[in-house]
Design a protein around this motif. Structure first.
Motif, PDB file in Angstrom:
ATOM      1  N   LEU B  65      -0.433  -0.708   3.166  1.00 48.38           N
ATOM      2  CA  LEU B  65      -0.787   1.161   2.925  1.00 48.38           C
ATOM      3  C   LEU B  65      -1.577   0.952   2.504  1.00 48.38           C
ATOM      4  O   LEU B  65      -2.705   2.031   3.714  1.00 48.38           O
ATOM      5  CB  LEU B  65       0.573   1.420   1.991  1.00 48.38           C
ATOM      6  CG  LEU B  65       0.001   2.445   1.579  1.00 48.38           C
ATOM      7  CD1 LEU B  65       0.868   2.975   2.366  1.00 48.38           C
ATOM      8  CD2 LEU B  65       1.030   3.131   0.243  1.00 48.38           C
ATOM      9  N   SER B  68      -3.659   0.978   6.179  1.00 40.84           N
ATOM     10  CA  SER B  68      -3.632   1.687   6.821  1.00 40.84           C
ATOM     11  C   SER B  68      -4.533   3.476   6.557  1.00 40.84           C
ATOM     12  O   SER B  68      -5.111   4.021   7.189  1.00 40.84           O
ATOM     13  CB  SER B  68      -1.983   2.325   7.071  1.00 40.84           C
ATOM     14  OG  SER B  68      -1.588   1.626   7.601  1.00 40.84           O
ATOM     15  N   LEU B 222      -0.156  -0.557   7.846  1.00 40.79           N
ATOM     16  CA  LEU B 222       1.306  -0.269   7.893  1.00 40.79           C
ATOM     17  C   LEU B 222       2.276  -0.486   9.069  1.00 40.79           C
ATOM     18  O   LEU B 222       3.413  -1.528   8.860  1.00 40.79           O
ATOM     19  CB  LEU B 222       1.649   0.559   7.152  1.00 40.79           C
ATOM     20  CG  LEU B 222       2.691   0.237   6.042  1.00 40.79           C
ATOM     21  CD1 LEU B 222       2.912  -0.765   5.002  1.00 40.79           C
ATOM     22  CD2 LEU B 222       3.448   1.410   5.150  1.00 40.79           C
ATOM     23  N   MET B 245       5.845   4.805   3.181  1.00 37.76           N
ATOM     24  CA  MET B 245       4.400   5.219   4.052  1.00 37.76           C
ATOM     25  C   MET B 245       4.632   7.193   4.528  1.00 37.76           C
ATOM     26  O   MET B 245       3.687   7.792   4.177  1.00 37.76           O
ATOM     27  CB  MET B 245       4.517   4.288   5.327  1.00 37.76           C
ATOM     28  CG  MET B 245       3.586   5.361   6.377  1.00 37.76           C
ATOM     29  SD  MET B 245       3.827   3.906   7.417  1.00 37.76           S
ATOM     30  CE  MET B 245       2.829   4.903   8.771  1.00 37.76           C
TER      31      MET B 245
END
Lengths: 388, 266
Positions: B65, B68, B222, B245
């Motif tokens: 995460l 990303s 991710l 997400m």
């Protein structure tokens, strides 16, 4: 020209070194199409000159050449006492107001007016005072904290003027500034502009409009334009009373244009000439004024203002011509009469008539010789035949 | 109003509802449901659990995460800057041929499969003089190339719609081009700027194709990890990670949409 007028013009006479605006043989072309053709004009310091013409006549192009948004292909432009032809717009220091105002929507009125001062790095301490002064002159002080979207069209117009005046330009360019307003507001703003100019007598104003009333009301001089060219320039009064071209006669005020043949011509006491002319094959000549001597037998165009024509009784037809009524319009306080004379339409505007003529009736149209002007070149008038 | 009668409005709503259900509610709803599922045999999950969600907050997915978010943030900011610059330059250009060329070049990355963009970067930077293979830079570059196209398109459209009278008014008041860009043009373009920032961010968060070609073990975004989880048979954990997400991406987009200063004039 009276002596006082002559003195005034003399004092104001602009040179490339003085203030004002000066076009020297300016030609502008877009992709090979000439939109302004060797245009020369001078606006003296403190003078208001209106560029008057139909759309596409090149008047806005001329103004944009002064502002710096179009580059002349040839010729020079002077503004505020220097040659600005090669200067970028932001170095010219001219005030400009456009038709849609272009107020910055993300700034309050006050910030809009202060924009030019900040952009030109005027000392911070001076800015509030100059903004307040510009807002006071345009009567917009109470609205300083508003956003443009919260103002009416007339108020936005005032802010646009205040913004242009805040930078204290010596030249103000107004591009159809009133055309987005309704008729009532427009006449109010006209008075306002005239008052502003009295308050700032040294500012030269170039005023682009297609509205003859705006031009007649505001301008010291009017430059009539058509087809990318300057047609005629003169004081509002000269252009209206003594137009030198058919185009100016038709565009500045209303007019009847009739093709005539000169029968005789003689000098007159006031320095002009008095001519006897025949309308069509009419036997009885009528008297008109000419700026120059005209030989007998020459063709001219006779310009008659509709409101200076009078209906005359049949038995009293000194300086009158006969016409057949084709249309009578009652307009409340006035009457408009259309009539035909030798195949040309003639219009008469009069205060409300007690006994208006009937359609098909033959009437006499009377006028005074000094109100009838002879204009050279009768080609267009023959083709279009009369009133505009 | 496009539809005037009650009956027509009801029909329109029904048609809209059907497609909305089919295309949005069903897939995303089932995804959220799957995030809480232990076992799924019938039409509905047979037993529920929070362990998938807990797993989604373990080190591995959280690293993904973070990767990303950093990648999306850096690449969308760069894309916005480059795209805006290019769009402004395009607007100022007079040469029609040059304009068309620039437009085409900026469209190219989205006209080809994103895998191709990844492959191109891989081929270009796997050997000297510039060796980027195996770095985070090449991942960010891939994202930049892809999303700049969108930023450029959006800003170009907005700049075309901007009335030149504002810039001219600013110039007539003595504002140099740079001053009028900062004080007039960019503030007027702010809605388009935040809009394309959000779009670039969202696109970058979801990017898979090009990233799959250039990612490294220490810079795995991710979406790649979600793909790997699913590949290894952990569908429900993948669903939980996806749900987390989605929530975070939506939160960021919401935050961007709140960037409205005085330019919020419309």
């Amino acid at each position: 020209m009276t002596e006082a007028e002559a003195g005034r013009t003399d004092r104001r006479s602009a040179s490339p070194g003085g203030g004002g605006i000066r076009f020297e043989d300016v030609t502008v072309a877009y992709n090979g199409t000439v939109v302004l053709d060797s245009f020369s004009l001078e606006v003296a310091p403190g003078e208001v000159v209106a560029l008057l013409g139909p759309s596409g006549s090149g008047k806005t192009t001329a103004l944009r050449a002064v502002a710096g948004f179009v580059r002349p292909a040839s010729g020079r432009v002077y503004a505020g006492g220097r040659d600005v032809t090669d200067l970028p717009p932001y170095k010219r220091g001219l005030g400009m107001v456009v038709q849609q105002y272009a107020l910055f929507p993300h700034m309050r009125v006050e910030q809009n007016v202060a924009f030019g001062l900040k952009a030109q790095k005027v000392a911070k301490a001076q800015i509030p005072g100059r903004v307040a002064e510009a807002l006071r002159m345009t009567g917009m002080s109470p609205f300083a904290q508003r956003y443009p979207r919260e103002l009416s069209g007339g108020q936005q117009q005032r802010v646009a003027i205040a913004r242009a005046l805040a930078i204290q330009p010596s030249v103000l360019l107004l591009d159809e500034p009133l055309s987005a307003l309704d008729a009532q507001l427009r006449s109010g703003m006209l008075a306002e502009l005239a008052r502003l100019h009295r308050e700032l007598p040294d500012v030269s104003i170039l005023y682009v409009t297609h509205d003859q009333i705006e031009a007649l009301t505001l301008a010291d001089r009017i430059a009539v334009m058509n087809d990318a060219r300057l047609v005629e320039v003169g004081t509002a009064r000269e252009l209206y009373k003594r137009p030198g071209t058919e185009f100016a006669a038709g565009f500045v005020g209303n007019s009847n244009l009739l093709p005539v043949t000169v029968a005789e011509c003689a000098p007159h006491a006031d320095g002009s000439f008095r001519a006897a002319v025949r309308i069509g094959t009419q036997s009885q000549p009528v008297a008109a004024t000419s700026a120059e001597a005209v030989a007998a037998g020459e063709a001219r165009t006779l310009c008659l203002r509709p409101h200076l024509l009078e209906l005359a009784a049949a038995e009293h037809h000194d300086n009158a011509f006969q016409a057949r009524v084709t249309e009578v319009q009652w307009r409340g306080s006035s009457h408009r009469v259309f009539a035909e004379v030798h195949g040309h339409e003639v219009r008469l505007d009069a205060n409300e008539l007690r006994n208006p003529p009937g359609i098909g009736e033959t009437v006499w149209f009377h006028f005074s010789a000094q109100d009838a002007v002879l204009i050279p070149g009768s080609g267009a008038a023959l083709a279009e035949g009369g009133a505009r | 109003m496009l539809l005037y009668t009650r009956r027509a409005q009801r029909i329109a709503w029904a048609v809209f509802g059907f497609f909305f259900l089919l295309l949005f509610v069903l897939p995303f709803g089932i995804l959220v449901l799957a995030a809480f599922t232990r076992q799924w045999n019938g039409a509905f999950p047979s037993s529920y659990t929070f362990s998938n969600i807990t797993a989604a907050f373990h080190k591995d997915p959280l690293d993904g995460l973070e990767t990303s978010l950093i990648t999306a943030f850096v690449s969308s900011v760069i894309a916005l800057a480059v795209g805006t610059w290019a769009a402004l330059a395009l607007d100022a250009m007079r040469n029609r041929g040059g304009k068309a060329l620039i437009q085409t070049v900026f469209m190219l990355p989205i006209a080809v499969p994103s895998v191709v963009v990844g492959l191109a970067l891989l081929v270009a930077f796997s050997q000297g003089p510039v060796l980027l293979n195996g770095t985070s830079t090449i991942v960010v570059m891939a994202h930049c190339i892809l999303v700049t196209a969108y930023a450029f398109q959006q800003l170009s459209a907005a700049i075309t719609r901007l009335d030149p009278a504002y810039e001219q008014a600013a110039a007539s008041l003595g504002a140099r081009p740079y001053y009028s860009l900062l004080r007039v043009k960019l503030p007027l373009l702010l809605p388009a700027l935040t809009g394309s920032l959000a779009l670039c961010f969202a696109l970058s968060m979801g990017e898979l194709g090009a990233t799959a070609m250039v990612y490294t073990s220490h810079w795995t975004t991710l979406p790649l990890r979600i793909y790997a989880l699913d590949d290894r048979g952990h569908q429900f954990v993948a669903a939980a990670v996806t749900a987390v997400m989605m929530t975070i991406t939506l939160a960021v987009l919401l935050a961007i949409s709140k960037i409205r200063t005085r330019a919020n004039f419309r």
